[in-house]
Design an enzyme around this catalytic site. Structure first.
Site, mmCIF file in Angstrom:
data_model
loop_
_atom_site.group_PDB
_atom_site.id
_atom_site.type_symbol
_atom_site.label_atom_id
_atom_site.label_comp_id
_atom_site.label_asym_id
_atom_site.label_seq_id
_atom_site.Cartn_x
_atom_site.Cartn_y
_atom_site.Cartn_z
ATOM 1 N N GLY A 1 0.798 -1.218 0.000
ATOM 2 C CA GLY A 1 0.000 0.000 0.000
ATOM 3 C C GLY A 1 0.829 1.267 0.000
ATOM 4 N N THR A 2 1.928 1.272 0.732
ATOM 5 C CA THR A 2 2.776 2.472 0.811
ATOM 6 C C THR A 2 3.341 2.833 -0.554
ATOM 7 O OG1 THR A 2 3.346 2.133 3.133
ATOM 8 C CG2 THR A 2 4.873 3.441 1.830
ATOM 9 N N THR B 1 11.261 -6.694 -11.300
ATOM 10 C CA THR B 1 10.700 -8.004 -11.596
ATOM 11 C C THR B 1 9.527 -8.286 -10.667
ATOM 12 O OG1 THR B 1 12.847 -8.829 -12.322
ATOM 13 C CG2 THR B 1 11.200 -10.477 -11.712
ATOM 14 N N CYS C 1 2.913 0.895 11.876
ATOM 15 C CA CYS C 1 4.022 1.619 11.238
ATOM 16 C C CYS C 1 4.651 2.636 12.183
ATOM 17 C CB CYS C 1 3.526 2.333 9.990
ATOM 18 S SG CYS C 1 2.651 1.267 8.839
#
Length: 377
Positions: free
Chosen positions: A71-72, A238, A326
């Site tokens: 998400g970040t 990748t 976080c």
């Protein structure tokens, strides 16, 4: 019972079915998806199948899904592109956003001199829509609105369709960090005119280190870092093949069981809130009333100033949080609670309890018992 995990807003345990498909992929899909030989083509096919499956859940095309490391990264990709490549000169947001949004917006404000407007929130931390309307009318500068769907600390739910329509009316881009909503709420992006969303697999029983950004068709995205043409040139690196396949499986399971899981988790949350109020009558719920917030999250403010509460609960085997994971190592306290509580209330011990379909009533009773001991009631 020695331990109970009630910190599912931080991360969720991976489901056995998800682990299984990832193990199979590790053995079968070791090729690089960018390679043109049969091993690369097989891995590429697996990634694109996952992309199509995920897109169907949101009623969008596969080309609108960009795989990220979580998400970040998705939030950063969207916000930085808005300013650096889409001509956005102003961002409207709130002070209750995840730091993936707040810190990025502050960086863009400093680096690119954009205008940042913060909408007002009410006494329960809910966005005041009149304030958003005022901000949208305030300037003709090209604008992006960034407001999260479900707040990760207090569980407040944004009226996302109303906000999306307001943005559309004022020709503003709309980005929503939907990390706490995806896998828990159905989201039809044809009915809700959002331009960008961010999602993270580990919030719905998938693996860590993988997520996706949704970018509405017709909006061109440039990579934040360079080195390859992966993700149709939008994100170099990748692809994390096995994690992408795990995310696809986790999302499939989440949507197949959405109503059953929601009913179960709501029962757990309602039972917990009822018993906490009986146990500590003067405890308060941070945010909107508990029956109006996300069914996975409740943030309780206890009438004590006990900096050791989380530590002592952990010693008793109860895993919970004082805010977003976080920021758990920070001494600054919760920026979310500080945005709508006074100084005295912020100093009290607030605990976020977040539930998943894997939790049970027996576990809730254990947590309540440990709370009673820890608070010396």
């Amino acid at each position: 019972m020695n331990s109970v995990y009630l910190d599912n807003a931080a991360t969720t345990p991976m489901l056995p079915e998800v682990v299984s498909v990832m193990q199979e992929s590790m053995l079968a899909n070791f090729g690089n998806p960018s390679s043109t030989h049969q091993y690369g083509r097989k891995a590429k096919a697996a990634v694109e199948t996952a992309r199509k499956n995920i897109a169907k859940h949101f009623n969008v095309s596969a080309s609108e899904i960009i795989f990220t490391a979580g998400g970040t990264e998705a939030d950063n990709l969207i916000l930085q592109n808005a300013v650096m490549h889409l001509g956005v000169k102003r961002i409207i947001t709130s002070k209750l956003e995840h730091h993936a949004v707040l810190n990025t917006v502050q960086f863009l404000e400093k680096k690119h001199k954009i205008i940042v407007d913060y909408v007002r929130v009410n006494e329960n931390g809910a966005v005041v829509l009149d304030s958003l309307g005022e901000a949208l009318k305030k300037s003709n500068e090209k604008t992006l609105v960034s407001l999260m769907y479900v707040n990760n600390e207090i569980g407040n739910i944004l009226p996302i369709e109303e906000v999306a329509n307001m943005c559309k009316e004022h020709h503003a881009y709309f980005h929503s960090d939907t990390v706490q909503a995806i896998g828990h709420y159905p989201t039809d992006l044809q009915k809700t005119p959002v331009d960008f969303i961010a999602a993270s697999a580990h919030k719905f029983h998938g693996p860590k280190g993988v997520g996706f950004a949704y970018v509405k068709k017709g909006i061109a995205i440039q990579p934040m870092f360079f080195g390859g043409e992966q993700e149709k040139g939008a994100r170099s690196s990748t692809e994390n093949v096995h994690a992408i396949i795990g995310m696809d499986k986790a999302l499939q399971i989440a949507f197949e069981n959405l109503l059953v899981d929601e009913t179960h988790i709501k029962e757990l949350k309602n039972y917990f809130v009822k018993k906490v109020k009986e146990l500590v009558p003067n405890a308060e719920i941070n945010g909107e009333p508990a029956d109006e917030t996300s069914y996975t999250i409740v943030n309780v403010r206890f009438p004590v100033q006990d900096k050791m509460l989380l530590f002592n609960l952990d010693l008793s085997g109860v895993a919970v949080s004082g805010g977003s994971a976080c920021q758990s190592g920070s001494n600054k306290g919760s920026h979310v609670l500080s945005a709508f509580l006074n100084v005295e209330e912020v100093q009290k011990a607030s605990v976020r309890f977040s539930f998943s379909k894997l939790n049970t009533i027996t576990e809730i009773d254990y947590v309540l018992n440990q709370l009673k001991k820890t608070l010396k009631l």
